[in-house]
Motif scaffolding. Structure first.
Motif, PDB file in Angstrom:
ATOM      1  N   LEU A 145       0.777  -1.205   0.001  1.00 55.12           N
ATOM      2  CA  LEU A 145       0.119   0.214   0.134  1.00 55.12           C
ATOM      3  C   LEU A 145       0.853   1.163   0.124  1.00 55.12           C
ATOM      4  N   ARG A 146       1.744   1.196   0.786  1.00 58.00           N
ATOM      5  CA  ARG A 146       2.982   2.376   0.689  1.00 58.00           C
ATOM      6  C   ARG A 146       3.516   2.716  -0.457  1.00 58.00           C
ATOM      7  N   LYS A 147       3.744   1.895  -1.347  1.00 58.62           N
ATOM      8  CA  LYS A 147       4.231   1.793  -2.701  1.00 58.62           C
ATOM      9  C   LYS A 147       3.346   2.216  -3.516  1.00 58.62           C
ATOM     10  N   GLU A 148       1.879   1.811  -3.315  1.00 58.46           N
ATOM     11  CA  GLU A 148       0.879   2.106  -4.482  1.00 58.46           C
ATOM     12  C   GLU A 148       0.381   3.364  -4.303  1.00 58.46           C
ATOM     13  N   TYR A 149       0.073   4.077  -2.950  1.00 60.12           N
ATOM     14  CA  TYR A 149      -0.677   5.234  -2.880  1.00 60.12           C
ATOM     15  C   TYR A 149       0.456   6.285  -2.306  1.00 60.12           C
ATOM     16  N   THR A 150       0.666   7.490  -3.112  1.00 64.72           N
ATOM     17  CA  THR A 150       1.731   8.375  -2.599  1.00 64.72           C
ATOM     18  C   THR A 150       1.361   9.329  -1.301  1.00 64.72           C
ATOM     19  N   VAL A 151       0.208   9.018  -0.924  1.00 63.78           N
ATOM     20  CA  VAL A 151      -0.485   9.703   0.228  1.00 63.78           C
ATOM     21  C   VAL A 151       0.093   9.238   1.371  1.00 63.78           C
ATOM     22  N   PHE A 152       0.826   7.999   1.450  1.00 62.85           N
ATOM     23  CA  PHE A 152       1.432   7.378   2.659  1.00 62.85           C
ATOM     24  C   PHE A 152       2.664   8.100   2.919  1.00 62.85           C
ATOM     25  N   THR A 153       3.282   8.377   1.748  1.00 62.60           N
ATOM     26  CA  THR A 153       4.710   9.073   1.886  1.00 62.60           C
ATOM     27  C   THR A 153       4.739  10.550   1.690  1.00 62.60           C
ATOM     28  N   GLU A 154       3.742  11.156   1.086  1.00 58.60           N
ATOM     29  CA  GLU A 154       3.633  12.627   0.816  1.00 58.60           C
ATOM     30  C   GLU A 154       2.347  13.194   1.629  1.00 58.60           C
ATOM     31  N   GLY A 155       1.609  12.545   2.126  1.00 54.42           N
ATOM     32  CA  GLY A 155       0.560  13.402   2.675  1.00 54.42           C
ATOM     33  C   GLY A 155       0.560  13.973   3.996  1.00 54.42           C
ATOM     34  N   SER A 156      -0.041  15.002   4.116  1.00 52.83           N
ATOM     35  CA  SER A 156       0.007  15.879   5.366  1.00 52.83           C
ATOM     36  C   SER A 156      -0.574  14.915   6.388  1.00 52.83           C
ATOM     37  N   PHE A 157      -0.260  15.596   7.801  1.00 55.80           N
ATOM     38  CA  PHE A 157      -0.684  14.572   8.834  1.00 55.80           C
ATOM     39  C   PHE A 157      -1.745  15.410   9.946  1.00 55.80           C
ATOM     40  N   GLU A 158      -2.825  15.014  10.213  1.00 56.08           N
ATOM     41  CA  GLU A 158      -3.623  15.595  11.051  1.00 56.08           C
ATOM     42  C   GLU A 158      -4.103  14.431  12.222  1.00 56.08           C
ATOM     43  N   LEU A 159      -3.839  14.666  13.297  1.00 62.81           N
ATOM     44  CA  LEU A 159      -4.428  13.812  14.651  1.00 62.81           C
ATOM     45  C   LEU A 159      -5.971  14.069  14.948  1.00 62.81           C
ATOM     46  N   LEU A 160      -6.681  13.144  15.185  1.00 61.33           N
ATOM     47  CA  LEU A 160      -7.797  13.137  15.313  1.00 61.33           C
ATOM     48  C   LEU A 160      -8.112  12.598  16.944  1.00 61.33           C
ATOM     49  N   ALA A 161      -9.125  12.848  17.361  1.00 59.14           N
ATOM     50  CA  ALA A 161      -9.729  12.314  18.518  1.00 59.14           C
ATOM     51  C   ALA A 161      -8.522  12.485  19.680  1.00 59.14           C
ATOM     52  N   ARG A 162      -8.112  13.752  19.728  1.00 60.22           N
ATOM     53  CA  ARG A 162      -6.822  13.932  20.662  1.00 60.22           C
ATOM     54  C   ARG A 162      -7.222  13.699  22.293  1.00 60.22           C
ATOM     55  N   GLU A 163      -8.291  13.523  22.624  1.00 60.50           N
ATOM     56  CA  GLU A 163      -8.622  13.384  24.109  1.00 60.50           C
ATOM     57  C   GLU A 163      -9.345  11.860  24.189  1.00 60.50           C
ATOM     58  N   ASP A 164      -9.216  11.012  23.103  1.00 60.07           N
ATOM     59  CA  ASP A 164      -9.861   9.834  23.661  1.00 60.07           C
ATOM     60  C   ASP A 164      -8.810   8.904  23.952  1.00 60.07           C
ATOM     61  N   GLU A 165      -9.218   8.093  25.034  1.00 58.82           N
ATOM     62  CA  GLU A 165      -8.492   7.343  25.770  1.00 58.82           C
ATOM     63  C   GLU A 165      -7.964   5.953  25.181  1.00 58.82           C
ATOM     64  N   GLN A 166      -8.880   5.580  24.225  1.00 60.11           N
ATOM     65  CA  GLN A 166      -8.619   4.382  23.179  1.00 60.11           C
ATOM     66  C   GLN A 166      -8.411   4.214  21.998  1.00 60.11           C
ATOM     67  N   ILE A 167      -8.943   5.407  21.196  1.00 63.18           N
ATOM     68  CA  ILE A 167      -8.731   5.492  20.028  1.00 63.18           C
ATOM     69  C   ILE A 167      -7.557   6.258  19.700  1.00 63.18           C
ATOM     70  N   PHE A 168      -6.768   5.751  18.726  1.00 63.89           N
ATOM     71  CA  PHE A 168      -5.709   6.536  17.920  1.00 63.89           C
ATOM     72  C   PHE A 168      -6.077   6.784  16.469  1.00 63.89           C
ATOM     73  N   ALA A 169      -6.379   7.991  16.147  1.00 65.55           N
ATOM     74  CA  ALA A 169      -7.020   8.052  14.758  1.00 65.55           C
ATOM     75  C   ALA A 169      -6.150   9.370  14.142  1.00 65.55           C
ATOM     76  N   TYR A 170      -6.070   9.168  12.985  1.00 64.34           N
ATOM     77  CA  TYR A 170      -5.289  10.487  12.125  1.00 64.34           C
ATOM     78  C   TYR A 170      -5.637  10.395  10.620  1.00 64.34           C
ATOM     79  N   THR A 171      -5.557  11.404   9.924  1.00 62.75           N
ATOM     80  CA  THR A 171      -5.589  11.492   8.444  1.00 62.75           C
ATOM     81  C   THR A 171      -4.387  11.728   7.918  1.00 62.75           C
ATOM     82  N   ARG A 172      -4.291  11.387   6.593  1.00 65.23           N
ATOM     83  CA  ARG A 172      -3.192  11.751   5.714  1.00 65.23           C
ATOM     84  C   ARG A 172      -3.817  12.220   4.480  1.00 65.23           C
TER      85      ARG A 172
END
Length: 228
Positions: A145-172
């Motif tokens: 997947l990292r080889k197929e989609y450039t978003v993995f290597t070039e995409g910006s990063f945004e952390l979501l659910a910052r206060e959640d004690e169980q979920i680690f979620a983010y977007t690229r």
């Protein structure tokens, strides 16, 4: 907990090397391979090798031996000292690579510097290669997947659910692609309802074989893709 990778997150999140060994290993791999930078694989991580719980005599790390000697000399109960070593001792993740179920896990025909993890007959490369649902094959898919989609290597990063004690979620995100990485870093169900736009997204990979719901199962992980 799983070798070096698992120990990095153990301080804040914990893990499961029992019933959910493979599932939580896949979750951690999903989390790391979706991030910016170059991912690395510490030997054994790709088959979810686990840390050992040796008696003190079998450890080789001088730091472990010094800690054991100093703390027991202060009157700290031996079991308490050993539990701290099992949590953070470096030798826990330094056992020989488990290639197969033969003597010394196929690592050597001689005597290794440190003992092989006793679970090598169940956890080894040979059995992982034969199981298409193994952690090993999951890593292969993530690498592809990292080889197929450039978003993995070039995409910006945004952390979501910052206060959640169980979920680690983010977007690229790039101008053409956006991915959502969802990880339940606990052994309990966790509520998380993504934005409506993700309901129609393609799923690139998951350690679950059921559709995405608003409650993530223990150690569930998914990567969703939206193309613009």
């Amino acid at each position: 907990m799983f070798r070096e990778q698992f120990r990095i997150f153990a301080v804040g999140w914990g893990g499961d090397d029992g019933v959910y060994r493979e599932k939580s290993a896949k979750m951690l791999a999903t989390l790391l391979f979706g991030m910016q930078g170059t991912p690395y694989i510490y030997q054994g991580q790709e088959i979810a090798m686990t840390n050992v719980r040796f008696p003190i005599e079998e450890y080789r790390d001088l730091e472990i031996k010094n800690v054991y000697r100093e703390r027991t000399a202060k009157g700290i109960p031996e079991q308490e000292v050993m539990e701290s070593i099992y949590r953070v001792g470096r030798d826990n993740a330094r056992t020989p690579m488990q290639w197969d179920d033969s003597t010394c896990a196929g690592f050597t025909t001689g005597e290794p510097w440190i003992s092989v993890n006793p679970n090598f007959q169940e956890i080894n490369v040979k059995s992982a290669e034969e199981d298409k649902n193994s952690v090993f094959h999951y890593y292969q898919r993530l690498i592809s997947l990292r080889k197929e989609y450039t978003v993995f290597t070039e995409g910006s990063f945004e952390l979501l659910a910052r206060e959640d004690e169980q979920i680690f979620a983010y977007t690229r995100q790039t101008g053409e692609e956006q991915i959502l990485i969802l990880c339940n870093m606990s052994g309990k169900p966790a509520e998380y309802d993504p934005d409506e736009s993700w309901k129609s997204a393609d799923q690139l990979i998951s350690n679950e074989d059921t559709p995405l719901e608003s409650v993530l199962k223990p150690w569930e992980a998914r990567i969703l893709l939206l193309q613009k």
